[in-house]
Write a protein that holds these residues in place. Structure first.
Motif, PDB file in Angstrom:
ATOM      1  N   THR A  82       0.972  -1.214  -0.062  1.00 11.05           N
ATOM      2  CA  THR A  82      -0.013   0.509  -0.101  1.00 11.05           C
ATOM      3  C   THR A  82       0.925   0.852  -0.200  1.00 11.05           C
ATOM      4  O   THR A  82       1.868   0.796   0.387  1.00 11.05           O
ATOM      5  CB  THR A  82      -0.589  -0.045   1.276  1.00 11.05           C
ATOM      6  OG1 THR A  82      -0.201   0.093   2.134  1.00 11.05           O
ATOM      7  CG2 THR A  82      -1.948  -1.364   1.254  1.00 11.05           C
ATOM      8  N   VAL A  83       0.524   2.718  -0.598  1.00 16.28           N
ATOM      9  CA  VAL A  83       1.040   3.800  -0.606  1.00 16.28           C
ATOM     10  C   VAL A  83       1.518   3.771   1.136  1.00 16.28           C
ATOM     11  O   VAL A  83       2.955   4.219   1.088  1.00 16.28           O
ATOM     12  CB  VAL A  83      -0.180   4.464  -0.537  1.00 16.28           C
ATOM     13  CG1 VAL A  83       0.994   6.045  -0.997  1.00 16.28           C
ATOM     14  CG2 VAL A  83      -0.182   4.392  -2.113  1.00 16.28           C
ATOM     15  N   THR A  84       0.709   3.685   2.004  1.00 19.82           N
ATOM     16  CA  THR A  84       1.249   3.601   3.490  1.00 19.82           C
ATOM     17  C   THR A  84       2.433   3.166   3.330  1.00 19.82           C
ATOM     18  O   THR A  84       3.291   3.541   4.376  1.00 19.82           O
ATOM     19  CB  THR A  84       0.214   3.695   4.269  1.00 19.82           C
ATOM     20  OG1 THR A  84      -1.125   4.705   3.843  1.00 19.82           O
ATOM     21  CG2 THR A  84       0.686   4.298   5.645  1.00 19.82           C
ATOM     22  N   ASP A  85       2.233   1.854   3.184  1.00 22.11           N
ATOM     23  CA  ASP A  85       3.136   0.660   4.058  1.00 22.11           C
ATOM     24  C   ASP A  85       4.941   1.268   2.887  1.00 22.11           C
ATOM     25  O   ASP A  85       5.813   1.686   3.501  1.00 22.11           O
ATOM     26  CB  ASP A  85       3.446  -0.774   3.319  1.00 22.11           C
ATOM     27  CG  ASP A  85       2.603  -1.868   3.780  1.00 22.11           C
ATOM     28  OD1 ASP A  85       1.947  -1.138   5.243  1.00 22.11           O
ATOM     29  OD2 ASP A  85       1.116  -2.060   3.264  1.00 22.11           O
TER      30      ASP A  85
ATOM     31  N   ALA B  29      -4.019   6.551   1.065  1.00 15.61           N
ATOM     32  CA  ALA B  29      -3.128   5.855   1.421  1.00 15.61           C
ATOM     33  C   ALA B  29      -3.677   4.116   1.043  1.00 15.61           C
ATOM     34  O   ALA B  29      -2.700   3.864   1.782  1.00 15.61           O
ATOM     35  CB  ALA B  29      -3.750   6.444   3.019  1.00 15.61           C
ATOM     36  N   ALA B  30      -4.277   4.066   1.297  1.00 13.12           N
ATOM     37  CA  ALA B  30      -4.835   2.444   1.578  1.00 13.12           C
ATOM     38  C   ALA B  30      -4.349   1.950   0.500  1.00 13.12           C
ATOM     39  O   ALA B  30      -4.796   0.383  -0.184  1.00 13.12           O
ATOM     40  CB  ALA B  30      -5.864   2.154   2.189  1.00 13.12           C
TER      41      ALA B  30
ATOM     42  N   ARG C 237      -6.667  -2.060   4.583  1.00 11.23           N
ATOM     43  CA  ARG C 237      -5.983  -1.377   5.526  1.00 11.23           C
ATOM     44  C   ARG C 237      -4.816  -0.536   4.381  1.00 11.23           C
ATOM     45  O   ARG C 237      -3.922  -0.639   4.042  1.00 11.23           O
ATOM     46  CB  ARG C 237      -5.754  -2.018   6.820  1.00 11.23           C
ATOM     47  CG  ARG C 237      -7.201  -2.576   7.485  1.00 11.23           C
ATOM     48  CD  ARG C 237      -5.816  -3.371   8.131  1.00 11.23           C
ATOM     49  NE  ARG C 237      -7.203  -4.045   9.161  1.00 11.23           N
ATOM     50  CZ  ARG C 237      -8.003  -3.538  10.146  1.00 11.23           C
ATOM     51  NH1 ARG C 237      -8.418  -2.441  11.089  1.00 11.23           N
ATOM     52  NH2 ARG C 237      -9.304  -4.586  10.588  1.00 11.23           N
ATOM     53  N   PRO C 238      -4.204   0.795   5.259  1.00  9.38           N
ATOM     54  CA  PRO C 238      -3.240   1.265   4.837  1.00  9.38           C
ATOM     55  C   PRO C 238      -2.403   0.639   5.313  1.00  9.38           C
ATOM     56  O   PRO C 238      -0.817   0.913   4.479  1.00  9.38           O
ATOM     57  CB  PRO C 238      -3.185   3.251   5.729  1.00  9.38           C
ATOM     58  CG  PRO C 238      -4.630   3.215   6.345  1.00  9.38           C
ATOM     59  CD  PRO C 238      -5.523   1.578   6.355  1.00  9.38           C
ATOM     60  N   VAL C 239      -1.550   0.282   6.340  1.00 13.58           N
ATOM     61  CA  VAL C 239      -0.475  -0.180   7.047  1.00 13.58           C
ATOM     62  C   VAL C 239      -1.143  -1.400   6.799  1.00 13.58           C
ATOM     63  O   VAL C 239      -2.013  -1.988   7.937  1.00 13.58           O
ATOM     64  CB  VAL C 239      -0.443   0.446   8.394  1.00 13.58           C
ATOM     65  CG1 VAL C 239       1.315  -0.001   9.129  1.00 13.58           C
ATOM     66  CG2 VAL C 239      -0.372   2.033   8.335  1.00 13.58           C
TER      67      VAL C 239
ATOM     68  N   THR D 135      -3.849 -12.820  -0.435  1.00 17.01           N
ATOM     69  CA  THR D 135      -4.835 -13.271   0.525  1.00 17.01           C
ATOM     70  C   THR D 135      -4.800 -12.304   2.213  1.00 17.01           C
ATOM     71  O   THR D 135      -6.170 -11.310   2.041  1.00 17.01           O
ATOM     72  CB  THR D 135      -5.800 -14.455   1.386  1.00 17.01           C
ATOM     73  OG1 THR D 135      -4.507 -14.453   1.832  1.00 17.01           O
ATOM     74  CG2 THR D 135      -5.945 -15.252  -0.198  1.00 17.01           C
ATOM     75  N   VAL D 136      -4.086 -11.769   2.377  1.00 11.55           N
ATOM     76  CA  VAL D 136      -3.410 -10.773   3.565  1.00 11.55           C
ATOM     77  C   VAL D 136      -3.190  -9.509   3.242  1.00 11.55           C
ATOM     78  O   VAL D 136      -3.041  -8.780   4.199  1.00 11.55           O
ATOM     79  CB  VAL D 136      -2.534 -11.332   4.847  1.00 11.55           C
ATOM     80  CG1 VAL D 136      -2.889 -11.027   5.848  1.00 11.55           C
ATOM     81  CG2 VAL D 136      -3.725 -13.108   4.987  1.00 11.55           C
ATOM     82  N   GLY D 137      -1.850  -9.965   2.644  1.00 13.40           N
ATOM     83  CA  GLY D 137      -0.927  -8.287   2.316  1.00 13.40           C
ATOM     84  C   GLY D 137      -0.163  -8.890   1.819  1.00 13.40           C
ATOM     85  O   GLY D 137       1.246  -9.522   1.414  1.00 13.40           O
ATOM     86  N   ALA D 138       1.258  -7.889   1.360  1.00 14.56           N
ATOM     87  CA  ALA D 138       2.661  -7.469  -0.066  1.00 14.56           C
ATOM     88  C   ALA D 138       3.732  -7.264   1.126  1.00 14.56           C
ATOM     89  O   ALA D 138       4.596  -7.466   0.375  1.00 14.56           O
ATOM     90  CB  ALA D 138       2.248  -7.120  -0.886  1.00 14.56           C
TER      91      ALA D 138
END
Lengths: 261, 344
Positions: A94-97, A134-135, B4-6, B283-286
């Protein structure tokens, strides 16, 4: 007198058997915008790499008066932030990450970000008008949004110097202007120093305080835009036919066709 | 699912992963070739934990505690090792096709195992078969050779290392095939090892590999954030104060050690190192902060289930590599088709 943030003394750099920079010296003062221009192969990108400590060096690169080679990497990373010409985009983040990765030099080697780091990132995202994205995953952004995300990552680094390698690559005229306006605004607000390579001479004339013209691995001219962006110098070093017009005190470089008429 | 953003490992996700792993372990312990009866196994476990009388005979208890439980734990350890190593290699090489065997670990182990089977089948080390030790040494040797060959000109670029790994693998596989063809009578034994499988050897295998796999898991989890930094490319990682060459060496060493340990007790089990990390990515995030820990849990669960199918689906045993690919490939394709745009 203000001491230079970055100083190159007689820097020679290159690749295994090819010297690209042959004795370049320059100083970058705090708060200025220095544009590095020059024809293809002049050594612009190598100059950027030399400042980052990524090429083998002859001569000296001083950062805040300290030798680049003995400066710890994390400390150097808190002074110079970098956005490359063709950034690798981990499309699943994500952009935030992604922007949070810019906090790396401020963290302990194995530490997690604290809420202060999260606040810095939230602030940067808001200033770059990225908070609505952001997400979003990087892979789903447009070219202009992606460039802004890269800039945001470099800004989250909160370095004194922003080193931008061709920041307008792949952007249309409007997005290029918007991005450089943004850099200029941030620079004025934060007192950040900007060093950027720019292939677009008009944009260099519009935004830079000082222009450095490289050719054949050597500095051939340096000074305010009106002294460097001249038809004579550009004809000699770019082999280009141009007219330079001054609009509202800033230089506009116009290519002129001279054959085939 | 909204993004989610983070991307962080949330307590709920982690608890879910642990619950799945515990459930697969329990299921695998309750069901096996010997009909112990799941109620009686539960009663035995209860008796061991809390005290009381067990309904199992001594022989049945031995089957449970000396065969079934260590095998389930071994399957879990091997699955975790392969999945987390796959995730690490994908991050280090910024390549979605990278797997734990990329740099010559499989070819090196295969060659060493073949040589032992052919020339010294009776060789023992510390009162155990020499084959796992040879496979371990071969796997580590294959990776080390790839690394050395790619560093001969100063720095190591990921692309050079990848290509060196391909060349080393081809060469070692050629040696392995040559030795095997000269000794056709042992071909079946070599082939069986190559297809992968978890032998029933009590606790010895599990105890011998868990230090390597455990240590590697700690290193990879601690470095998960730095794997994200590496995904920006070497120049940017360096501009953020990270030394990409040193980090890459550390991560490759850890992942290769875990892979070698897994190979030494299970042969070549393909596919786990590719599909488990990608399943999590999709499925969860990168972020590797999610991918690495969940690969450990997911890889363990996946291989326990695969081994369960391998040992109970048919009379006799299926090679576990066949099960991982046969069950895993269609499942993965479904997930991939639904989420392809999120991938890389």
């Amino acid at each position: 007198m203000v001491s230079p943030v970055v100083e190159l003394r007689n820097v020679r750099a290159g690749y295994r058997d090819r010297l690209v920079l042959d004795g370049v010296s320059l100083t970058v003062s705090a708060g200025e915008w220095l544009a590095v221009i020059g024809p293809n192969g002049a050594g612009k990108s190598t100059l950027v790499k030399a400042m980052l400590g990524l090429t083998r060096l002859g001569g000296e690169v001083l950062i805040r008066g300290r030798d680049r080679r003995t400066l710890p990497a994390r400390e150097a990373a808190r002074i110079i932030g970098y956005a490359p010409q063709q950034p690798a985009i981990p499309g699943g983040l994500t952009v935030t990450d992604y922007v949070l990765l810019g906090r790396t030099p401020h963290l302990g080697l194995l530490a997690r970000e604290r809420s202060a780091d999260q606040r810095v990132v939230a602030d940067v995202l808001r200033r770059l008008d990225l908070d609505k994205l952001a997400a979003r995953r990087l892979g789903t952004l447009s070219g202009g949004e992606r460039q802004r995300a890269v800039l945001a990552r470099a800004l989250a680094q909160q370095a004194d110097v922003l080193l931008l390698d061709e920041p307008t690559t792949g952007l249309d005229l409007g997005h290029a202007q918007a991005l450089l306006d943004l850099v200029d605004r941030l620079r004025r607000e934060d007192g950040t120093t900007v060093v950027s390579t720019l292939h677009d001479l008009t944009l260099a004339g519009q935004y830079a305080d000082r222009v450095l013209l490289l050719d054949g691995g050597d500095t051939v001219a340096a000074g305010p835009p009106e002294e460097v962006l001249t038809p004579e110098l550009l004809a000699r070093h770019y082999d280009a036919d141009v007219e330079v017009v001054t609009v509202a005190g800033r230089q506009v470089v116009i290519p002129v066709r001279t054959n085939g008429r | 699912m909204t993004t989610r953003p983070v991307t962080r490992l949330r307590a709920r996700t982690l608890a879910g992963g642990i619950a799945v792993l515990l459930a697969t372990m329990l299921m695998a312990v309750l069901i096996g070739a010997a009909e112990l009866g799941w109620q009686r196994v539960l009663a035995e476990i209860w008796a061991q934990l809390v005290g009381g009388t067990s309904p199992l005979s001594e022989r049945e208890a031995a089957i449970l505690w000396q065969l079934r439980v260590p095998r389930v734990l071994l399957a879990g350890a091997v699955g975790a090792a392969l999945a987390m190593s796959g995730a690490a290699f994908q991050g280090v090489f910024r390549n979605p096709l990278a797997d734990p065997f990329l740099l010559g670990a499989a070819a090196g182990a295969g060659m060493a195992a073949t040589i032992v089977v052919v020339f010294a089948p009776a060789l023992t080390l510390w009162a155990a078969s020499a084959l796992p030790v040879a496979a371990f040494a071969g796997a580590v040797g294959g990776v080390a050779l790839s690394w050395l060959l790619s560093t001969s000109y100063g720095g190591v670029s990921p692309t050079t290392l990848l290509l060196a790994g391909v060349a080393v693998s081809a060469f070692l596989t050629a040696v392995q095939t040559f030795v095997q063809q000269l000794n056709a009578d042992t071909i079946r034994q070599v082939y069986n090892w190559m297809l992968g499988g978890l032998a029933i050897t009590g606790w010895a295998d599990f105890v011998s590999v868990i230090p390597y796999i455990g240590a590697a898991a700690v290193v990879l989890m601690v470095c998960a954030r730095l794997l994200d930094v590496l995904s920006l490319g070497d120049a940017e990682a360096a501009s953020l104060g990270v030394n990409p060459g040193r980090l890459r060496l550390l991560l490759i060493s850890a992942a290769s050690l875990a892979t070698a340990a897994a190979v030494s007790v299970s042969g070549l089990i393909g596919f786990v190192g590719i599909i488990v990390p990608h399943f999590i990515r999709l499925t969860v995030g990168a972020s590797y902060r999610v991918i690495v820990p969940l690969s450990v849990l997911g890889g363990a669960s996946f291989l326990i289930v695969a081994d369960q199918i391998a040992r109970t689906a048919m009379p006799g045993e299926l090679p576990i590599g066949v099960v991982t690919a046969f069950a895993g490939a269609p499942f993965f394709i479904i997930v991939l088709r639904r989420n392809a745009e999120k991938l890389w």
